[in-house]
Design a protein around this motif. Structure first.
Motif, PDB file in Angstrom:
ATOM      1  N   UNK A  25     -64.057 -71.818  97.609  1.00 25.33           N
ATOM      2  CA  UNK A  25     -63.977 -73.042  98.409  1.00 25.33           C
ATOM      3  C   UNK A  25     -64.515 -74.215  97.592  1.00 25.33           C
ATOM      4  N   UNK A  26     -63.793 -75.349  97.616  1.00 22.72           N
ATOM      5  CA  UNK A  26     -64.262 -76.526  96.889  1.00 22.72           C
ATOM      6  C   UNK A  26     -65.321 -77.255  97.698  1.00 22.72           C
ATOM      7  N   UNK A  27     -66.253 -77.884  96.993  1.00 19.22           N
ATOM      8  CA  UNK A  27     -67.367 -78.583  97.632  1.00 19.22           C
ATOM      9  C   UNK A  27     -67.118 -80.084  97.640  1.00 19.22           C
ATOM     10  N   UNK A  28     -67.306 -80.707  98.784  1.00 20.74           N
ATOM     11  CA  UNK A  28     -67.187 -82.159  98.906  1.00 20.74           C
ATOM     12  C   UNK A  28     -68.216 -82.803  97.982  1.00 20.74           C
ATOM     13  N   UNK A  29     -67.823 -83.752  97.131  1.00 22.82           N
ATOM     14  CA  UNK A  29     -68.751 -84.309  96.134  1.00 22.82           C
ATOM     15  C   UNK A  29     -69.966 -84.982  96.750  1.00 22.82           C
TER      16      UNK A  29
ATOM     17  N   UNK B 123     -65.674 -72.210 111.077  1.00 19.59           N
ATOM     18  CA  UNK B 123     -65.535 -73.218 110.034  1.00 19.59           C
ATOM     19  C   UNK B 123     -66.282 -72.724 108.801  1.00 19.59           C
ATOM     20  N   UNK B 124     -65.616 -72.781 107.653  1.00 17.09           N
ATOM     21  CA  UNK B 124     -66.285 -72.575 106.364  1.00 17.09           C
ATOM     22  C   UNK B 124     -66.122 -73.875 105.581  1.00 17.09           C
ATOM     23  N   UNK B 125     -67.225 -74.436 105.125  1.00 12.88           N
ATOM     24  CA  UNK B 125     -67.192 -75.754 104.481  1.00 12.88           C
ATOM     25  C   UNK B 125     -67.945 -75.707 103.159  1.00 12.88           C
ATOM     26  N   UNK B 126     -67.327 -76.249 102.111  1.00 12.50           N
ATOM     27  CA  UNK B 126     -67.987 -76.350 100.827  1.00 12.50           C
ATOM     28  C   UNK B 126     -68.761 -77.657 100.726  1.00 12.50           C
TER      29      UNK B 126
ATOM     30  N   UNK C  30     -72.553 -79.543  98.598  1.00 17.85           N
ATOM     31  CA  UNK C  30     -73.619 -79.388  97.608  1.00 17.85           C
ATOM     32  C   UNK C  30     -74.961 -79.365  98.321  1.00 17.85           C
ATOM     33  N   UNK C  31     -75.779 -78.371  97.978  1.00 20.68           N
ATOM     34  CA  UNK C  31     -77.111 -78.231  98.560  1.00 20.68           C
ATOM     35  C   UNK C  31     -78.117 -78.466  97.433  1.00 20.68           C
ATOM     36  N   UNK C  32     -78.741 -79.623  97.462  1.00 19.37           N
ATOM     37  CA  UNK C  32     -79.623 -80.030  96.370  1.00 19.37           C
ATOM     38  C   UNK C  32     -78.899 -79.959  95.031  1.00 19.37           C
ATOM     39  N   UNK C  33     -77.650 -80.406  95.029  1.00 20.74           N
ATOM     40  CA  UNK C  33     -76.873 -80.477  93.803  1.00 20.74           C
ATOM     41  C   UNK C  33     -76.183 -79.197  93.394  1.00 20.74           C
ATOM     42  N   UNK C  34     -76.356 -78.133  94.169  1.00 19.16           N
ATOM     43  CA  UNK C  34     -75.788 -76.829  93.819  1.00 19.16           C
ATOM     44  C   UNK C  34     -74.661 -76.489  94.805  1.00 19.16           C
ATOM     45  N   UNK C  35     -73.507 -75.984  94.291  1.00 21.63           N
ATOM     46  CA  UNK C  35     -72.416 -75.613  95.209  1.00 21.63           C
ATOM     47  C   UNK C  35     -72.880 -74.613  96.271  1.00 21.63           C
ATOM     48  N   UNK C  36     -72.451 -74.857  97.508  1.00 20.15           N
ATOM     49  CA  UNK C  36     -72.848 -74.008  98.623  1.00 20.15           C
ATOM     50  C   UNK C  36     -71.697 -73.887  99.607  1.00 20.15           C
ATOM     51  N   UNK C  37     -71.763 -72.861 100.428  1.00 16.86           N
ATOM     52  CA  UNK C  37     -70.762 -72.647 101.478  1.00 16.86           C
ATOM     53  C   UNK C  37     -71.475 -72.531 102.815  1.00 16.86           C
ATOM     54  N   UNK C  38     -71.114 -73.415 103.741  1.00 20.49           N
ATOM     55  CA  UNK C  38     -71.658 -73.400 105.095  1.00 20.49           C
ATOM     56  C   UNK C  38     -70.641 -72.748 106.023  1.00 20.49           C
ATOM     57  N   UNK C  39     -71.096 -71.791 106.807  1.00 20.60           N
ATOM     58  CA  UNK C  39     -70.219 -71.118 107.776  1.00 20.60           C
ATOM     59  C   UNK C  39     -70.775 -71.309 109.180  1.00 20.60           C
ATOM     60  N   UNK C  40     -69.906 -71.749 110.096  1.00 15.36           N
ATOM     61  CA  UNK C  40     -70.254 -71.878 111.508  1.00 15.36           C
ATOM     62  C   UNK C  40     -69.298 -71.019 112.312  1.00 15.36           C
ATOM     63  N   UNK C  41     -69.826 -70.169 113.168  1.00 20.25           N
ATOM     64  CA  UNK C  41     -69.004 -69.329 114.047  1.00 20.25           C
ATOM     65  C   UNK C  41     -69.425 -69.619 115.480  1.00 20.25           C
ATOM     66  N   UNK C  42     -68.484 -70.092 116.292  1.00 21.80           N
ATOM     67  CA  UNK C  42     -68.787 -70.504 117.659  1.00 21.80           C
ATOM     68  C   UNK C  42     -68.610 -69.353 118.641  1.00 21.80           C
ATOM     69  N   UNK C  43     -69.589 -69.210 119.523  1.00 22.16           N
ATOM     70  CA  UNK C  43     -69.490 -68.319 120.677  1.00 22.16           C
ATOM     71  C   UNK C  43     -69.622 -69.188 121.920  1.00 22.16           C
TER      72      UNK C  43
END
Length: 302
Positions: A164-168, A42-45, A47-60
């Motif tokens: 990737x767009x970030x959820x507001x 999963x790659x998810x956009x 905001x991290x403290x108001x700044x655009x960010x991308x979170x990546x989760x890779x499952x094993x």
């Protein structure tokens, strides 16, 4: 430019962890504007403290690799916050083991729980995101809600450097005019509700962007109930998806009532009052019961 040194960590997963449930939750939008989902990633956009960010989760098989890339300096304390957020997003803080033991012998739910052992409720990144989804989805189909959510993200969000767009977050929504929100497909009432909640969050009167704040879910629920356009279903859903509160009574949910009818084999769909009365003895796990009812049909729209 993205921070050249993203945060990385690894989250251990319990035996039998149902990664596919989490993947499916974030795969709702087939256009993958703000969430991109592949077989185990999963790659998810956001905001991290108001700044655009991308979170990546890779499952094993026994762990999830986590990475957070922020378009700017990484705020102090981000590593601990990231681990806490991801654990909650994956449902690892939910008391599923105690729930399964307590209801193993229930005549109707016992067999359902046995078939779906380990079921957890996937969470949003923040309670505010859960609330925006709940308000967006009021009285419309899931497919319609996904479409409106996509346009809402384009109207009030921003793109991360990855594309990737970030959820507001609340500040972005509060800064977005009512006309732009209505242009995204939100009704006048829903746009006003989201702006009112956003202003409360920005003012510091409503803790919807920090799920670890020293405020109980029940107290947040009381505050939300006072906002015009927010009712019991919206509150229960937002607290379940955003805070991991497992005692919300989703008796007004159409899919819950429909699947309860199938479970109980009754000729008529239970009323909201009948569904609420049936769920009441399952406190403090009513939302987990609702999740198992949703799971009875693949078309359940949660």
């Amino acid at each position: 430019m993205s921070d050249p040194s993203p945060i990385r960590t690894t989250i251990p997963l319990p035996a039998g962890f149902r990664a596919n449930d989490v993947l499916a939750f974030h795969r709702r939008d087939s256009e993958q504007l703000a969430e991109q989902v592949t077989e185990q990633r999963i790659r998810k956009g956001l905001f991290w403290d108001g700044v655009p960010a991308c979170l990546t989760l890779v499952f094993a098989s026994a762990s999830a690799a986590v990475e957070l890339a922020v378009d700017g300096p990484m705020p102090q304390g981000s590593s601990a916050r990231l681990e806490q957020m991801v654990r909650r997003m994956l449902g690892l803080t939910q008391p599923v083991e105690a729930f399964e033991v307590a209801l193993a012998d229930h005549p109707q739910l016992g067999p359902v729980i046995a078939r779906n052992r380990g079921l957890r409720v996937p969470q949003t990144a923040t309670p505010f995101e859960a609330l925006t989804w709940a308000v967006t989805g009021q009285q419309i189909s899931v497919s319609a809600a996904v479409s409106v959510r996509r346009r809402f993200i384009l109207a009030a969000g921003a793109a991360h450097s990855s594309g990737l767009w970030c959820v507001p977050d609340a500040r972005r929504v509060a800064q977005t005019g009512a006309a732009a929100l209505q242009g995204a497909g939100l009704s006048r009432t829903k746009a006003a509700t989201l702006r009112a909640v956003s202003e409360e969050v920005v003012a510091g009167r409503l803790a919807l962007e920090d799920p670890l704040a020293d405020t109980s879910a029940e107290a947040i629920g009381e505050q939300l109930n006072a906002v015009k356009g927010i009712g019991p279903w919206t509150v229960s859903y937002a607290l379940m998806r955003g805070f991991g509160w497992m005692d919300g009574s989703l008796h007004g949910d159409v899919a819950v009532r429909r699947n309860l009818q199938a479970l109980l084999e009754t000729p008529e769909k239970p009323t909201e009052a009948e569904t609420r009365a049936w769920l009441e003895p399952f406190s403090p796990w009513r939302a987990l019961v609702a999740a198992h009812l949703w799971g009875l049909q693949s078309t359940a729209g949660y």
